[in-house]
Write a protein that holds these residues in place. Structure first.
Motif, short mmCIF file in Angstrom:
data_model
loop_
_atom_site.label_atom_id
_atom_site.label_comp_id
_atom_site.label_asym_id
_atom_site.label_seq_id
_atom_site.Cartn_x
_atom_site.Cartn_y
_atom_site.Cartn_z
N ARG A 1 52.19 -25.10 8.38
CA ARG A 1 52.10 -25.24 6.93
C ARG A 1 51.21 -24.15 6.39
O ARG A 1 50.18 -23.84 6.97
CB ARG A 1 51.53 -26.60 6.58
N TYR A 2 51.63 -23.57 5.27
CA TYR A 2 50.86 -22.52 4.60
C TYR A 2 51.01 -22.69 3.11
O TYR A 2 52.11 -22.95 2.62
CB TYR A 2 51.35 -21.14 5.06
N PHE A 3 49.93 -22.56 2.38
CA PHE A 3 49.96 -22.65 0.93
C PHE A 3 50.02 -21.25 0.36
O PHE A 3 49.15 -20.42 0.62
CB PHE A 3 48.72 -23.38 0.40
N VAL A 4 51.06 -20.97 -0.42
CA VAL A 4 51.22 -19.67 -1.05
C VAL A 4 51.62 -19.89 -2.51
O VAL A 4 52.49 -20.71 -2.80
CB VAL A 4 52.24 -18.78 -0.29
N ASN A 5 50.96 -19.20 -3.40
CA ASN A 5 51.21 -19.31 -4.84
C ASN A 5 51.18 -20.76 -5.32
O ASN A 5 51.98 -21.17 -6.15
CB ASN A 5 52.56 -18.67 -5.21
N GLY A 6 50.29 -21.55 -4.77
CA GLY A 6 50.14 -22.94 -5.18
C GLY A 6 51.17 -23.89 -4.60
O GLY A 6 51.16 -25.07 -4.93
N ASN A 7 52.05 -23.41 -3.76
CA ASN A 7 53.08 -24.26 -3.16
C ASN A 7 52.87 -24.35 -1.65
O ASN A 7 52.51 -23.38 -1.01
CB ASN A 7 54.48 -23.70 -3.42
N ALA A 8 53.14 -25.52 -1.12
CA ALA A 8 53.07 -25.71 0.33
C ALA A 8 54.41 -25.31 0.93
O ALA A 8 55.45 -25.79 0.50
CB ALA A 8 52.75 -27.15 0.66
N VAL A 9 54.36 -24.44 1.90
CA VAL A 9 55.56 -24.04 2.63
C VAL A 9 55.37 -24.55 4.05
O VAL A 9 54.37 -24.27 4.69
CB VAL A 9 55.71 -22.50 2.64
N ARG A 10 56.30 -25.36 4.51
CA ARG A 10 56.17 -25.93 5.85
C ARG A 10 57.48 -25.79 6.62
O ARG A 10 58.55 -25.74 6.04
CB ARG A 10 55.73 -27.38 5.78
N LYS A 11 57.30 -25.72 7.94
CA LYS A 11 58.46 -25.54 8.78
C LYS A 11 58.16 -26.11 10.17
O LYS A 11 57.05 -25.96 10.67
CB LYS A 11 58.81 -24.06 8.89
N SER A 12 59.16 -26.71 10.77
CA SER A 12 59.00 -27.22 12.12
C SER A 12 58.95 -26.05 13.09
O SER A 12 59.71 -25.09 12.96
CB SER A 12 60.18 -28.12 12.48
N THR A 13 58.05 -26.15 14.06
CA THR A 13 57.96 -25.09 15.07
C THR A 13 59.02 -25.27 16.15
O THR A 13 59.25 -24.37 16.94
CB THR A 13 56.57 -25.08 15.74
N LYS A 14 59.62 -26.45 16.21
CA LYS A 14 60.62 -26.80 17.22
C LYS A 14 60.06 -26.65 18.64
O LYS A 14 60.78 -26.31 19.57
CB LYS A 14 61.88 -25.97 17.07
#
Length: 156
Positions: free
Chosen positions: A52-65
């Protein structure tokens, strides 16, 4: 006559509490030498680590699998590099699954697979790529598929 407070109350189901317990992080680790906005975490509902990373006020998340912490940290570093590269070059932090550009790239992957199986000629594939890059991407590339309709076609 009931008070206004009592009249405004609504029944709340227990489902949100169950969902919250499945979606709350059980473990959370920050990546050394990276911003504190970047971290990996585990959820009870998934066997995999998530980045998870917060960029421009939005949380962007992704499964690492992946189930290994070390691999998850490496994935998070690559994830961070991709997001910051895209942000610096004016692209969306991530491409949503319903973005036109994302759908078009998936379609081109499918077309390329047809070429490798002999179901489509290389010239037809090249023509599709040319049309996509020349005419379609400049207009629809950054739009969500659900937002495209006859009113926003070129010329309107």
């Amino acid at each position: 006559m009931p008070s206004t407070k009592a009249a405004k109350r609504t029944k709340i189901s227990a489902a949100p509490k169950v969902a919250r317990s499945r979606t709350s992080a059980t473990e959370k680790h920050f990546i050394p030498n990276y911003p504190k906005k970047l971290f990996i975490y585990k959820l009870p509902a998934s066997p995999y680590w998530w980045a998870r990373y917060f960029v421009n006020g939005n949380a962007v998340r992704k499964s690492t699998k992946t189930q290994g912490k070390r691999e998850a940290m490496e994935f998070a570093k690559t994830f961070y590099d991709t997001i910051t590269y895209n942000a610096r070059h004016g692209f969306a932090a991530t491409m949503s699954a319903s973005s036109f550009e994302g759908c078009m790239k998936e379609m081109l992957k499918a077309e390329k697979a047809k070429v490798s199986r002999g179901e489509l000629s290389k010239i037809s594939y090249d023509n599709s790529v040319y049309r996509y890059n020349k005419s379609i991407t400049p207009y629809f590339g950054r739009m969500e598929v659900r937002d495209i309709n006859y009113m926003n076609r070129p010329g309107n």
